[in-house]
Enzyme design. Structure first.
Site, mmCIF file in Angstrom:
data_model
loop_
_atom_site.group_PDB
_atom_site.id
_atom_site.type_symbol
_atom_site.label_atom_id
_atom_site.label_comp_id
_atom_site.label_asym_id
_atom_site.label_seq_id
_atom_site.Cartn_x
_atom_site.Cartn_y
_atom_site.Cartn_z
ATOM 1 N N GLY A 37 0.841 -1.208 0.000
ATOM 2 C CA GLY A 37 0.000 0.000 0.000
ATOM 3 C C GLY A 37 0.871 1.250 0.000
ATOM 4 C CG HIS A 38 3.194 2.157 3.477
ATOM 5 N ND1 HIS A 38 3.233 1.007 4.229
ATOM 6 C CD2 HIS A 38 2.567 3.078 4.241
ATOM 7 C CE1 HIS A 38 2.670 1.226 5.400
ATOM 8 N NE2 HIS A 38 2.240 2.472 5.439
HETATM 9 P P1 AMP Z 1 0.394 4.621 7.704
HETATM 10 O O1 AMP Z 1 1.841 4.231 7.662
HETATM 11 O O2 AMP Z 1 -0.517 3.518 8.111
HETATM 12 O O3 AMP Z 1 0.161 5.911 8.424
HETATM 13 O O4 AMP Z 1 0.002 4.902 6.192
HETATM 14 C C1 AMP Z 1 0.717 5.834 5.415
HETATM 15 C C2 AMP Z 1 -0.073 6.099 4.162
HETATM 16 O O5 AMP Z 1 -0.230 4.881 3.439
HETATM 17 C C3 AMP Z 1 -1.476 6.640 4.454
HETATM 18 O O6 AMP Z 1 -1.791 7.659 3.504
HETATM 19 C C4 AMP Z 1 -2.329 5.426 4.260
HETATM 20 O O7 AMP Z 1 -3.657 5.722 3.877
HETATM 21 C C5 AMP Z 1 -1.598 4.712 3.139
HETATM 22 N N1 AMP Z 1 -1.963 3.293 3.114
HETATM 23 C C6 AMP Z 1 -1.945 2.431 4.165
HETATM 24 N N2 AMP Z 1 -2.408 1.228 3.767
HETATM 25 C C7 AMP Z 1 -2.726 1.334 2.460
HETATM 26 C C8 AMP Z 1 -3.263 0.439 1.494
HETATM 27 N N3 AMP Z 1 -3.566 -0.825 1.792
HETATM 28 N N4 AMP Z 1 -3.466 0.908 0.235
HETATM 29 C C9 AMP Z 1 -3.169 2.194 -0.085
HETATM 30 N N5 AMP Z 1 -2.657 3.078 0.780
HETATM 31 C C10 AMP Z 1 -2.441 2.651 2.041
#
Ligand code: AMP
Length: 298
Positions: A36-37
């Protein structure tokens, strides 16, 4: 790729590219990087000249100290993953660098932070998010910042923050990346046992069921939600919320006659997961546009 730890180092590194008018993209993350990241980084790489990824597990957006302590961290692995995506700068500051002694400011968006995640985690969760994201915008001054649809309410809150404070950054929202099972990728999935990982697919199944029913012409939210909720009926799945709302205002709606947002949060064992799905409506069930009106129906 250079790993930078201080605001001063990052500002110095970006000064020349900025003078040259190069397009700077920012991908804020809390690390434990997954596909995702990486999808956000790839999008940034394809659209920007300089790509900055921030890696900061922001303590102020966690409700529980235990959740913060248990959050998965592996900076060495994250650095390899970011370098593989041709990221230019990994900004990995210490907590003291972001919140030095005497730090006393909170950026708070009202209203839309008080429902859904805000209602269950407390509004201070989003206060933590909007404060750290504002700081990152000021530190990096990116032309564009990339966020995931996975955290749907967060994207709505950040767009409002940027609009309300006239922050000169373009916000891009990228689609949710999923496992083949449909489970939305999340750093928190690392906490799931194999059995829990299987059970966790119920979140996506509930949202997919909602979309199928809407596509078949059902518009009554109560009916859609009860079909979706049936997918989550499992004594080992504890639902916190399952709602269908207006995608811009996050206000509850009673009828899906235009695109809507379905969101779910549930505990699988000790792990809290969230997911969401934009519900698209079959063209035939959209309300007709009045003759002579130039008002869009969608
Ligand atoms: P986090 O590290 O969880 O704060 O996420 C960092 C960024 O990655 C945020 O903008 C999240 O929405 C995005 N993100 C996390 N998981 C996913 C995913 N499965 N698909 C797309 N973007 C994601």
């Amino acid at each position: 790729m250079r790993t930078l730890r201080t605001v001063a180092e990052l500002k110095a590194a970006l000064a020349q590219p900025r003078r040259e008018g190069r397009r700077i993209g920012l991908v804020p993350t809390m690390g434990a990087l997954h596909e995702g990241h990486l999808s956000l980084m790839r999008r940034a790489r394809s659209e920007c000249d300089e790509v900055v990824v921030s890696l900061f597990v922001n303590p102020t957006q966690f409700n529980e100290r235990s959740d913060l302590d248990a959050y998965p961290r592996d900076e060495a692995r994250d650095a390899v993953a970011a370098a593989d995506e041709h990221v230019d700068y990994l900004f990995a500051p210490t907590t003291e660098e972001i919140y030095p002694d005497g730090f006393a400011t909170t950026i708070s968006v009202a209203g839309i932070t008080e429902t859904l995640e805000g209602a269950h985690r407390g509004r201070q969760h989003f206060d933590g998010v909007t404060t750290v994201v504002s700081k990152l915008f000021n530190i990096v001054t990116p032309d564009v910042a990339y966020f995931g649809q996975k955290d749907a309410q967060q994207t709505v809150v950040i767009k409002r923050l940027v609009r309300d404070l006239n922050i000169p950054v373009q916000i891009e929202v990228c689609p949710t990346v999923r496992e083949p099972s449909g489970l939305a990728m999340s750093s928190r999935n690392a906490h799931l046992s194999d059995a829990e990982r299987e059970r966790a697919t119920a979140l996506h199944q509930a949202l997919a069921t909602a979309q199928v029913i809407v596509a078949a012409g059902e518009s009554d939210v109560a009916t859609i939600l009860s079909a979706a909720a049936a997918e989550l009926e499992d004594p080992q799945v504890r639902v916190e919320y399952l709602e269908i709302v207006n995608p811009e205002t996050l206000e509850p709606i009673t009828s899906v006659d235009r695109p809507a947002l379905a969101l779910v949060a549930a505990w699988i064992g000790q792990t809290r997961l969230i997911d969401n799905q934009l519900l698209s409506v079959p063209t035939s069930s959209r309300p007709p546009v009045a003759a002579g009106s130039n008002t869009r129906s969608d």
